[in-house]
Design a protein around this motif. Structure first.
Motif, mmCIF file in Angstrom:
data_model
loop_
_atom_site.group_PDB
_atom_site.id
_atom_site.type_symbol
_atom_site.label_atom_id
_atom_site.label_comp_id
_atom_site.label_asym_id
_atom_site.label_seq_id
_atom_site.Cartn_x
_atom_site.Cartn_y
_atom_site.Cartn_z
ATOM 1 N N MET A 1 0.806 -1.201 0.000
ATOM 2 C CA MET A 1 0.000 0.000 0.000
ATOM 3 C C MET A 1 0.852 1.269 0.000
ATOM 4 S SD MET A 1 -3.107 0.876 -0.138
ATOM 5 C CE MET A 1 -4.355 1.961 0.363
ATOM 6 N N PRO A 2 1.919 1.347 0.809
ATOM 7 C CA PRO A 2 2.733 2.567 0.788
ATOM 8 C C PRO A 2 3.395 2.802 -0.571
ATOM 9 C CG PRO A 2 3.231 1.286 2.751
ATOM 10 C CD PRO A 2 2.335 0.447 1.888
ATOM 11 N N VAL A 3 3.736 1.736 -1.287
ATOM 12 C CA VAL A 3 4.361 1.899 -2.598
ATOM 13 C C VAL A 3 3.369 2.533 -3.571
ATOM 14 C CG1 VAL A 3 5.372 0.656 -4.543
ATOM 15 C CG2 VAL A 3 5.920 -0.040 -2.211
ATOM 16 N N LEU A 4 2.122 2.072 -3.513
ATOM 17 C CA LEU A 4 1.096 2.627 -4.385
ATOM 18 C C LEU A 4 0.845 4.099 -4.075
ATOM 19 C CD1 LEU A 4 -0.780 1.816 -6.676
ATOM 20 C CD2 LEU A 4 -2.475 1.187 -4.978
ATOM 21 N N ALA A 5 0.783 4.436 -2.804
ATOM 22 C CA ALA A 5 0.587 5.832 -2.404
ATOM 23 C C ALA A 5 1.764 6.680 -2.857
ATOM 24 C CB ALA A 5 0.413 5.928 -0.890
ATOM 25 N N LEU A 6 2.960 6.140 -2.744
ATOM 26 C CA LEU A 6 4.148 6.861 -3.201
ATOM 27 C C LEU A 6 4.093 7.099 -4.707
ATOM 28 C CD1 LEU A 6 6.908 7.998 -2.295
ATOM 29 C CD2 LEU A 6 7.875 5.764 -2.873
ATOM 30 N N LEU A 7 3.648 6.078 -5.446
ATOM 31 C CA LEU A 7 3.526 6.238 -6.900
ATOM 32 C C LEU A 7 2.519 7.323 -7.265
ATOM 33 C CD1 LEU A 7 3.674 2.597 -8.277
ATOM 34 C CD2 LEU A 7 5.293 4.434 -8.688
ATOM 35 N N PHE A 8 1.405 7.370 -6.532
ATOM 36 C CA PHE A 8 0.395 8.383 -6.817
ATOM 37 C C PHE A 8 0.878 9.792 -6.486
ATOM 38 C CE2 PHE A 8 -2.925 4.974 -6.793
ATOM 39 C CZ PHE A 8 -3.374 5.214 -8.072
ATOM 40 N N LEU A 9 1.869 9.900 -5.653
ATOM 41 C CA LEU A 9 2.444 11.210 -5.354
ATOM 42 C C LEU A 9 3.611 11.555 -6.263
ATOM 43 C CD1 LEU A 9 2.443 11.133 -1.459
ATOM 44 C CD2 LEU A 9 0.983 12.508 -2.934
ATOM 45 N N VAL A 10 4.488 10.598 -6.482
ATOM 46 C CA VAL A 10 5.722 10.856 -7.219
ATOM 47 C C VAL A 10 5.477 11.004 -8.719
ATOM 48 C CG1 VAL A 10 7.973 9.879 -7.831
ATOM 49 C CG2 VAL A 10 7.179 9.797 -5.478
ATOM 50 N N VAL A 11 4.684 10.136 -9.297
ATOM 51 C CA VAL A 11 4.487 10.157 -10.753
ATOM 52 C C VAL A 11 3.882 11.477 -11.236
ATOM 53 C CG1 VAL A 11 3.273 9.047 -12.672
ATOM 54 C CG2 VAL A 11 4.464 7.653 -10.977
ATOM 55 N N PRO A 12 2.804 11.990 -10.640
ATOM 56 C CA PRO A 12 2.285 13.280 -11.112
ATOM 57 C C PRO A 12 3.287 14.428 -10.928
ATOM 58 C CG PRO A 12 0.634 12.184 -9.782
ATOM 59 C CD PRO A 12 1.888 11.400 -9.650
ATOM 60 N N LEU A 13 4.024 14.400 -9.834
ATOM 61 C CA LEU A 13 5.033 15.448 -9.643
ATOM 62 C C LEU A 13 6.137 15.355 -10.690
ATOM 63 C CD1 LEU A 13 5.314 15.504 -5.745
ATOM 64 C CD2 LEU A 13 4.211 17.188 -7.237
ATOM 65 N N LEU A 14 6.546 14.144 -11.001
ATOM 66 C CA LEU A 14 7.546 13.947 -12.051
ATOM 67 C C LEU A 14 7.019 14.420 -13.400
ATOM 68 C CD1 LEU A 14 10.296 12.720 -12.949
ATOM 69 C CD2 LEU A 14 9.044 10.581 -13.315
ATOM 70 N N GLU A 15 5.776 14.076 -13.708
ATOM 71 C CA GLU A 15 5.173 14.514 -14.976
ATOM 72 C C GLU A 15 5.111 16.039 -15.052
ATOM 73 O OE1 GLU A 15 4.670 12.803 -17.526
ATOM 74 O OE2 GLU A 15 3.951 10.806 -17.017
ATOM 75 N N LEU A 16 4.674 16.682 -13.973
ATOM 76 C CA LEU A 16 4.617 18.154 -13.969
ATOM 77 C C LEU A 16 6.000 18.763 -14.136
ATOM 78 C CD1 LEU A 16 1.981 18.888 -11.196
ATOM 79 C CD2 LEU A 16 1.806 19.429 -13.626
ATOM 80 N N TYR A 17 6.983 18.210 -13.459
ATOM 81 C CA TYR A 17 8.348 18.723 -13.571
ATOM 82 C C TYR A 17 8.845 18.641 -15.014
ATOM 83 C CZ TYR A 17 13.381 19.122 -13.037
ATOM 84 O OH TYR A 17 14.690 19.500 -13.179
ATOM 85 N N VAL A 18 8.638 17.493 -15.657
ATOM 86 C CA VAL A 18 9.103 17.320 -17.040
ATOM 87 C C VAL A 18 8.346 18.253 -17.979
ATOM 88 C CG1 VAL A 18 9.259 15.668 -18.963
ATOM 89 C CG2 VAL A 18 9.888 14.960 -16.644
ATOM 90 N N ILE A 19 7.037 18.394 -17.783
ATOM 91 C CA ILE A 19 6.253 19.300 -18.636
ATOM 92 C C ILE A 19 6.744 20.733 -18.485
ATOM 93 C CG2 ILE A 19 3.958 20.338 -18.927
ATOM 94 C CD1 ILE A 19 2.785 17.541 -18.337
#
Length: 169
Positions: A1-19
């Protein structure tokens, strides 16, 4: 569960940073246009790969074989389509990589070996139902039991004493 929560936080932030980084280099309008073009191109590629997999699936069925490879490929293409429709460059790159047959073959073989390993473990656990558990919590062995009594008040209609049908004493 913590890995999934981390993914939901990290992936959108990474996408925004790259954009934001891409927008600083080529401009905001160009970045948005590139994201739209990537989504349209991705949808076209997903459709094309999906049709090819569907044909292989039907051909495998016609030959009387189980289409396990085609099912996994179909799931991977669906996942690639979801990644390509998600706005962002990182997800687009991952989606495009999944659409490429050589990359998809690597991911498919890793998935199949992972699923096979899980099934072997589950199969072994089903053959040895008490492995890894406290047997006393589940049952009592015959040689451990003093009697074959069931707990008092079990409601056995054939036992007028209500003591649980003591045997062998």
């Amino acid at each position: 569960m913590p890995v999934l929560a981390l993914l939901f936080l990290v992936v959108p932030l990474l996408e925004l940073y790259v954009i934001v980084q891409v927008a600083q280099v080529i401009g905001v309008v160009e970045t948005l246009a590139l994201l739209v073009v990537m989504s349209v191109l991705g949808a076209w590629l997903v459709k094309r790969q999906g049709i090819a997999i569907w044909r292989r699936f039907n051909s495998t069925l016609r030959n009387g074989q189980v289409p396990h490879r085609e099912i996994v490929d179909g799931a991977l293409v669906l996942f690639a389509g979801a990644l390509l429709l998600t706005p962002g460059f990182t997800s687009d790159v991952l989606g495009l990589l999944l659409l490429l047959p050589p990359t998809r073959a690597i991911v498919r073989s890793a998935l199949i070996s992972r699923i096979t390993a899980v099934r072997v473990i589950d199969s072994a656990a089903s053959r040895f139902p008490f492995s890894g558990r406290d047997r006393a919590a589940d049952t009592r062995d015959v040689w451990e039991a003093e009697s074959w009594e069931t707990p008092a008040g079990d409601g056995d209609p054939d036992d007028p004493t209500g003591r649980g049908g003591e045997l062998g004493r």
